[in-house]
Motif scaffolding. Structure first.
Motif, PDB file in Angstrom:
ATOM      1  N   LEU A  82      46.042  29.133  35.958  1.00 33.54           N
ATOM      2  CA  LEU A  82      46.716  29.247  37.258  1.00 33.54           C
ATOM      3  C   LEU A  82      45.717  29.367  38.401  1.00 33.54           C
ATOM      4  N   ILE A  83      44.580  30.009  38.154  1.00 32.44           N
ATOM      5  CA  ILE A  83      43.556  30.094  39.198  1.00 32.44           C
ATOM      6  C   ILE A  83      43.015  28.707  39.529  1.00 32.44           C
ATOM      7  N   ALA A  84      42.726  27.920  38.502  1.00 33.29           N
ATOM      8  CA  ALA A  84      42.229  26.565  38.746  1.00 33.29           C
ATOM      9  C   ALA A  84      43.301  25.718  39.438  1.00 33.29           C
ATOM     10  N   ILE A 141      35.983  26.821  41.985  1.00 34.20           N
ATOM     11  CA  ILE A 141      36.700  27.214  40.776  1.00 34.20           C
ATOM     12  C   ILE A 141      35.799  27.965  39.790  1.00 34.20           C
ATOM     13  N   PRO A 142      34.571  27.511  39.501  1.00 34.52           N
ATOM     14  CA  PRO A 142      33.730  28.275  38.558  1.00 34.52           C
ATOM     15  C   PRO A 142      33.471  29.706  39.015  1.00 34.52           C
ATOM     16  N   GLU A 143      33.220  29.903  40.330  1.00 34.58           N
ATOM     17  CA  GLU A 143      32.969  31.259  40.813  1.00 34.58           C
ATOM     18  C   GLU A 143      34.224  32.125  40.677  1.00 34.58           C
ATOM     19  N   ARG A 144      35.370  31.543  40.970  1.00 34.94           N
ATOM     20  CA  ARG A 144      36.613  32.300  40.840  1.00 34.94           C
ATOM     21  C   ARG A 144      36.896  32.647  39.385  1.00 34.94           C
ATOM     22  N   LEU A 145      36.681  31.709  38.492  1.00 33.74           N
ATOM     23  CA  LEU A 145      36.891  31.978  37.074  1.00 33.74           C
ATOM     24  C   LEU A 145      35.880  32.997  36.545  1.00 33.74           C
TER      25      LEU A 145
END
Length: 293
Positions: A82-84, A141-145
């Motif tokens: 869902l974040i992505a 996206i990578p930083e958020r994940l």
């Protein structure tokens, strides 16, 4: 004053809310320090902070440790997706609201079908609301994940190691007392003492009411579709039903009816079954004699 004292006593009898708040108070600052001082990425810090809040405060999985672990891992996987998705949808002014409506409908609909999704609370929605409202390029996206992964690691460790919830339901103890008092009420019918029957009837009413109160006041009721959770949920209504039958039996004159010996044998078998059921709820290995019943 008595009613107020009763409410205070039953508000958090096993200190579950206090333990949950303490876990969050310990784990969330740790996540913030690691993300802000060591990783030093704003996106990572934001998602680590809100992610740990979602997992430790909004979600509240119960049951055996293995089931809790599976539920948290499933929420971690769903949250990552869902974040992505939310980050990608944040690029469009119209796609974001449409996707939010679909995700909200899917999560809320699934929570009505699956108790594990219901116990996840608003956590899945937060993992989409946050990225879709904070506009960022797909490269974020990578930083958020990374922040979400940090939150999942710390929150999962805290939930499983810091004051883990017992697997047994808070309904077991009052249900066991109700079974014993109902068994005593049925057994008193064999003695034929009206005063003893009346006394035990009052006790049975109070114990059955305590089971109903424990079920109604629990924020996480046993609602699984199978297993012991299903049995406990049904037991609440069954005890009410059985109480009405036991009270009606006490009002009847069974000793003047035909088949007196058969009636007495049935009452004895029912009382024995209720006592054995109470022992099972208390964790003993006793089994009721169903052949006798």
């Amino acid at each position: 004053m008595e009613m107020r004292a009763l409410r205070l006593r039953f508000a958090d009898p096993r200190r579950l809310a206090l333990k949950k708040a303490a876990r969050a108070a310990i784990a969330i600052p740790v996540v913030l320090v690691v993300a802000d001082k060591l990783i030093e990425q704003p996106q990572t810090t934001i998602f680590a902070a809100f992610g740990s809040f979602a997992l430790l405060v909004l979600a509240d999985f119960r049951g055996p440790p293995r089931e809790q672990l599976v539920a948290y891992l499933a929420l971690a996987a769903v949250g990552a997706g869902l974040i992505a998705l939310g980050t990608l949808c944040s690029q469009s002014a119209w796609l974001g609201p449409v996707a939010m409506a679909l995700v909200a409908f899917g999560v809320l609909f699934a929570s009505g079908l699956n108790p594990d999704v219901a116990m996840a609370g608003w956590a899945p929605l937060l993992t989409f609301i946050l990225p879709v409202t904070l506009h960022a390029a797909p490269s974020a996206i990578p930083e958020r994940l990374e922040g979400w992964a940090l939150a999942c690691g710390v929150a999962l460790s805290a939930a499983m190691l810091l004051w883990p919830a017992r697997a047994s339901s808070m309904l077991r103890e009052p249900a066991a007392r109700a079974c014993r008092s109902l068994g005593a009420l049925v057994a008193s019918e064999l003695d034929g003492d009206p005063s003893l029957v009346a006394q035990r009837a009052d006790t049975a009413r109070a114990d059955v009411a305590a089971v109903r109160w424990a079920f109604a006041s629990s924020p996480n009721r046993p609602t699984r579709a199978t297993g012991s959770s299903e049995a406990l949920a049904f037991l609440v209504d069954e005890l009410d039903w059985f109480l009405s039958i036991a009270l009606a039996q006490g009002a009847s004159k069974h000793t003047s009816e035909p088949l007196v010996e058969q009636n007495r044998a049935l009452l004895a078998a029912v009382a024995s079954t209720l006592d054995a059921s109470a022992a099972i709820l208390e964790g003993d290995d006793e089994r009721p004699d169903l052949d006798r019943l």
